[in-house]
Design an enzyme around this catalytic site. Sequence first.
Site, mmCIF file in Angstrom:
data_model
loop_
_atom_site.group_PDB
_atom_site.id
_atom_site.type_symbol
_atom_site.label_atom_id
_atom_site.label_comp_id
_atom_site.label_asym_id
_atom_site.label_seq_id
_atom_site.Cartn_x
_atom_site.Cartn_y
_atom_site.Cartn_z
ATOM 1 C CG LEU A 1 -1.703 -1.541 1.348
ATOM 2 C CD1 LEU A 1 -2.501 -1.257 2.777
ATOM 3 C CD2 LEU A 1 -2.697 -1.020 0.437
ATOM 4 C CB THR B 1 8.370 2.961 1.421
ATOM 5 O OG1 THR B 1 9.240 1.506 0.694
ATOM 6 C CG2 THR B 1 9.869 3.408 1.804
ATOM 7 C CE LYS C 1 12.575 0.559 -0.803
ATOM 8 N NZ LYS C 1 10.541 0.711 -1.203
#
Length: 281
Positions: free
Chosen positions: A68, A98, A173
């Site tokens: 999402l 993220t 990330k």
Amino acid sequence: MKSIKKVGFIGLGDQGGPMAEAIGGQGFDLHVWARRPASLAAVRAVPHVAHEAVAELARSVELIALCLRDDADIWNLLTDQDLLASAAPGAIIVNHGTGDPEEAERIGAHVAQAGAVYLDAPVSGGSPGARARTLTTFAGGPAEAFEAARQVFAAFSDTVRLMGPVGAGQLTKLFNNALTLTNMKNVEDVLALAEQVGLNVPALIDIVGASSGGSAALRALGTDITPELADHVQHLMRKDIRHFAHAVRRHGARPDEVLERGLAGASGLVPAAELVTRSRA
């Protein structure tokens, strides 16, 4: 370690759709839910069960993968749409989007309190990597849950790594994205200079891409980041570099210089994409 057979997937967008398709193509019992019926086209090539409600999906699977836009969407599904209340005890809930590592920790604690398990497992590679099944998955969370989920991640990833507890996947990330964004600023500056001196920009991109100056940023700007997509990507880049700065400051480090260069890389994305397109006309 339990073997996952039934997988739910929510978020059938440009990246999530190919990821869900890969899961279904690997023989998992795939269950999906989408806000818009048109999104279900992403998995039409593989066997799947489409549910009319999030809670119905949650009751039917052992692992629920979410791809999402942001953390607010995760909370909406968990609480407002009864995903967490409907999930079986011990179910694994995975966030492939993220977001903020600190928020991941809060979500993880909330999920654990309800008797389920949370993994933050953002991916890198975008929709091209998802289609090629070559994403990188950075995971954070309990080792046992990660090992159970690894077989699912392998359906769409060629590199999967547990980086630590919940939040570590997001932090990794964000460091990846900080490098991408600062590299993008380098690419933008160099290509602008190349155009000014009359160098063949497409030829430069091709030859440098095969040389020591090549990078993922250069490859993306030359292919996937078009002028039409650049504005949307720019918004995501700004969000990610600010999450990065917040996370770094929380750990007592100073991200100021990287933040400044990352924001500059995001700001220059649209004109750089236009430059590459113009040079190929």
